[in-house]
Design an enzyme around this catalytic site. Structure first.
Site: not given
Ligand code: DX5
Ligand code: ZN
Length: 230
Positions: A22, A47, A49, A51, A80, A82, A151, A156-159, A189-191, A211-212
């Site tokens: 991501s 990926h 994102d 938003m 993706h 959102m 999900m 909404g946020f990475g990390g 997707d996420g964490g 992502g991270s």
């Molecule tokens: C969150 C996004 C994810 C995000 C994942 O709303 O849809 O794609 O970038 O980031 P990580 O892998 O850092 O949780």
């Molecule tokens: Zn995503």
């Protein structure tokens, strides 16, 4: 894929595991270079994102960014959305270079119709559900989808940290897919981290967004560590 265990041939699932980094976690000052590094290290999807500050609190980026990075790579663009009213924008994202477009069930006016629209644009169609949406809600769309995104954090946020209840939801989704659409890709997707990747693969996910876990630190090394578990 076949594997040999104690002289017996076991037919494993034909499903392929794919990493989809991501770019939300990338360094936007050197985005093109980081994308190339991710591709060279073996990531097949990218990926993206999108938003809108309404469906989710944050605003990320839109069409101009997708169009620009399309020139830097042949990776599969996994967009993706959102955003509220995703039907308003699928055509433009397809024209900007999306290969796969995922919208949120919670945001769509007419999900069935939107899947058809995405297909008619020549893209793969994905549907995403937030952690509070019952997996059962996707049943009637499953046979027409290419991908279901479960999900594993609130979008909404990475990390953020992986929500533990997600594992059971992935299992439930894979079971439903086994009945209705065995070729369905199930994305998480996420964490996602090196530490919990095995668990989500075992639960039935096969398209892994990170992502991270990809962009923080050494990108090449991170991708090798993740894909070594595939
Ligand atoms: C969150 C996004 C994810 C995000 C994942 O709303 O849809 O794609 O970038 O980031 P990580 O892998 O850092 O949780
Ligand atoms: Zn995503």
């Amino acid at each position: 894929m076949k594997s040999f265990v104690k002289g017996m041939v076991i037919q494993m699932s034909e499903r392929k595991n794919i990493l989809s980094p991501s770019i939300l976690a990338a360094d936007f000052a050197v985005l093109g270079e980081q994308i190339k590094e991710a591709a060279a290290a073996g990531a097949e999807y990218l990926h993206i994102d999108v938003m809108d500050g309404v469906f989710v609190p944050s605003i990320s980026f839109g069409m101009p960014v997708v169009r620009t990075i399309r020139k830097t790579t042949n990776m599969v663009f996994d967009v993706h959305l959102m955003i509220v009213g995703p039907e308003r924008y699928v055509k433009e994202f397809a024209q900007c270079g999306a290969d796969s477009i995922t919208f949120h069930l919670e945001a769509a006016e007419d999900a069935e119709d939107l899947i058809g629209q995405i297909h008619s644009l020549g893209c793969k169609a994905g549907m995403s559900i937030k952690p509070q949406t019952p997996v059962e809600a996707v049943r009637k769309y499953l046979k027409n989808l290419d991908m279901l995104l479960v999900m594993t954090v609130e979008p909404g946020f990475g990390g953020q940290k992986y929500i533990p209840e997600s594992t059971e939801r992935i299992r439930q989704a894979r079971q439903m897919a086994q009945e209705l659409n065995p070729r369905l890709d199930i994305q998480v997707d996420g964490g996602i981290t090196k530490e919990n990747l095995r668990m989500v693969l075992d639960a039935g996910a096969n398209v892994i967004v990170a992502g991270s876990a990809v962009f923080k630190g050494n990108i090449t090394q991170n991708i090798h560590d993740l894909t070594a578990q595939f």
